[in-house]
Motif scaffolding. Structure first.
Motif, short mmCIF file in Angstrom:
data_model
loop_
_atom_site.label_atom_id
_atom_site.label_comp_id
_atom_site.label_asym_id
_atom_site.label_seq_id
_atom_site.Cartn_x
_atom_site.Cartn_y
_atom_site.Cartn_z
N GLY A 60 115.72 95.00 -20.33
CA GLY A 60 115.01 94.86 -19.06
C GLY A 60 115.62 93.76 -18.22
N GLY A 61 114.94 93.41 -17.13
CA GLY A 61 115.44 92.37 -16.24
C GLY A 61 116.15 92.94 -15.03
N GLY A 62 116.51 92.06 -14.13
CA GLY A 62 117.07 92.48 -12.85
C GLY A 62 118.40 93.19 -12.93
N LEU A 63 119.18 92.98 -14.00
CA LEU A 63 120.50 93.59 -14.07
C LEU A 63 120.48 94.99 -14.69
N THR A 64 119.30 95.54 -14.94
CA THR A 64 119.25 96.93 -15.41
C THR A 64 119.78 97.87 -14.33
N GLY A 65 119.84 97.37 -13.08
CA GLY A 65 120.43 98.18 -12.01
C GLY A 65 121.92 98.45 -12.22
N LEU A 66 122.53 97.74 -13.16
CA LEU A 66 123.94 98.01 -13.46
C LEU A 66 124.11 99.36 -14.15
N GLY A 67 122.98 99.88 -14.68
CA GLY A 67 122.93 101.27 -15.11
C GLY A 67 123.67 101.61 -16.39
N TYR A 68 124.17 102.85 -16.42
CA TYR A 68 124.71 103.41 -17.65
C TYR A 68 125.91 102.66 -18.22
N PRO A 69 126.87 102.18 -17.39
CA PRO A 69 128.00 101.45 -18.00
C PRO A 69 127.55 100.26 -18.86
N LEU A 70 126.54 99.54 -18.40
CA LEU A 70 126.02 98.41 -19.17
C LEU A 70 125.38 98.89 -20.47
N LEU A 71 124.48 99.86 -20.36
CA LEU A 71 123.78 100.36 -21.54
C LEU A 71 124.74 100.99 -22.54
N ALA A 72 125.71 101.76 -22.03
CA ALA A 72 126.66 102.44 -22.92
C ALA A 72 127.49 101.43 -23.71
N GLU A 73 127.92 100.35 -23.05
CA GLU A 73 128.73 99.35 -23.74
C GLU A 73 127.91 98.61 -24.80
N ILE A 74 126.68 98.26 -24.45
CA ILE A 74 125.81 97.60 -25.43
C ILE A 74 125.60 98.49 -26.64
N ARG A 75 125.28 99.74 -26.40
CA ARG A 75 125.06 100.69 -27.50
C ARG A 75 126.31 100.80 -28.37
#
Length: 390
Positions: A331-346
């Motif tokens: 969560g938080g304000g940088l969730t707007g970075l979207g799929y590239p962020l989530l995909a890299e974390i995963r």
């Protein structure tokens, strides 16, 4: 766990219930339950809500939370104040938001919070508050209700936040770290509703986490558990200086402040014409500019997001091995970075953690988004008012 708390929490989560339903769910003798309900009626916590549906024989009476119960939920960020007034079941009654600078100090910020709350009372949204819950962006001594050496909250160290608001509004107050509060909100009415072992990660101007074990916040011995933004990810002598004064911290490399810094460097060096164009037009760059340029196909922006996600993933992989959560929520304000962020974390977490820990581990974005803080603060206030600290 006392019976009155169990009654109130059941009504909070389920709405009106009959006396018979309460007796069945609580598994307590009916005479004892009726005595506790009488005491709750006298205390102004519950009231009757008409007859229940027939179960054969004499119909039972529905019991509900008193319609006059009001909680104030405050989510205090580095640059904003968000307030929500709720009823006893945490349904929103009114809300307000405005920019604020946490660096202006506790007197100014808490004074403004009180002004906003009094204005909401003048508008008829409440006549009295049963409790206030507030999340603040720094380490908190939960027992004392004070921030302790918060890196971005200059002048707030050991300021009596709880006692100041309690005196101003004549009700009990509970103070916690903002990420713990967001974690509670996500579990109460977000994507983690059925999750007992939760790791909530806030990626905003900085980075932090809230950990829940068996459905309860784990705060550690002094209340600073989950402060992952200051986990060392690079050699101490290298890299930018963090807000805490150290070098090598995760937060110094990623988060809204760090991303804006790196985007500006990329624009000024000519590595990103897209960011350079925005910098020339606006004079400053933000994480939102990086998000928009990344969505438009700017490779430098995409790489900045992925590099940050990679570092976050490395820290979370360690936490997964240590904590073994059943869900990670970002969560938080940088969730707007979207799929590239989530995909890299995963990708990093799944690669670096044991298969037993990640085989059924969802890593997802927050469902509540910016409301997670006020929902969690309202829940925390209700726990205090109903007789149980979360």
């Amino acid at each position: 766990m006392n019976i009155q708390y169990r009654v109130l929490s059941l009504l909070r989560e389920n709405g009106p219930l009959s006396r018979a339903q309460l007796a069945d769910r609580l598994e307590v003798p009916r005479p004892r339950l009726l005595g506790e309900l009488d005491r709750l009626v006298v205390a102004g916590r519950v009231s009757e809500a008409g007859p229940a549906a027939s179960r054969g024989g004499r119909r039972s009476t529905l019991v509900q939370l008193d319609p006059g119960i009001r909680f104030a939920a405050v989510d205090l960020g580095a640059s904003s104040i968000d307030i929500e007034i709720t009823d006893g079941a945490l349904a929103p009654v009114a809300s307000c938001s405005e920019p604020a600078d946490i660096r202006s100090g506790p007197d100014a910020v808490l004074g403004r919070i009180s002004e906003l709350l009094h204005a909401m009372a003048d508008e008829g949204h409440y006549t009295r508050l049963d409790a206030i819950g507030i999340g603040v962006p720094g380490p908190v001594s939960f027992r004392e209700g004070v921030p302790v050496s918060p890196p971005i909250m200059v002048g707030w160290n050991r300021f009596p936040v709880r006692d100041t608001l309690a005196k101003a509004h004549g009700c009990p107050v509970v103070v916690d770290n903002d990420v713990n509060v967001m974690s509670l909100g996500e579990r109460h009415s977000g994507v983690a509703r059925t999750v007992d072992h939760l790791l909530f990660v806030k990626i905003g101007s900085g980075i932090g986490s809230g950990m829940q074990h068996h459905g309860r916040i784990y705060r550690g011995a002094e209340g600073c558990a989950g402060d992952i933004g200051h986990v060392q990810v690079e050699a101490e002598s290298e890299g930018p200086v963090c807000s805490c004064g150290n070098t090598g911290c995760l937060e110094a490399y990623f988060g809204g402040v760090a991303l804006a810094r790196d985007a500006t460097e990329a624009a000024e060096s000519g590595r990103s014409p897209a960011l350079a164009g925005r910098l020339a037009e606006r004079g400053v760059l933000t994480a939102q500019d990086v998000a928009e340029c990344a969505s438009g196909g700017d490779n430098t922006s995409v790489n900045l997001v992925r590099a940050g996600g990679h570092r976050v993933g490395q820290v979370l992989a360690t936490l997964v091995s240590f904590m073994n959560p059943s869900m990670i929520v970002i969560g938080g304000g940088l969730t707007g970075l979207g799929y590239p962020l989530l995909a890299e974390i995963r990708s990093v977490v799944y690669k670096r953690s044991l298969p037993l820990a990640t085989g059924n581990l969802p890593i997802v974005m927050s469902e509540l988004g910016p409301r997670a803080g006020v929902v969690g603060a309202a829940f925390l206030a209700s726990e205090l008012a109903y007789g149980e600290e979360s």
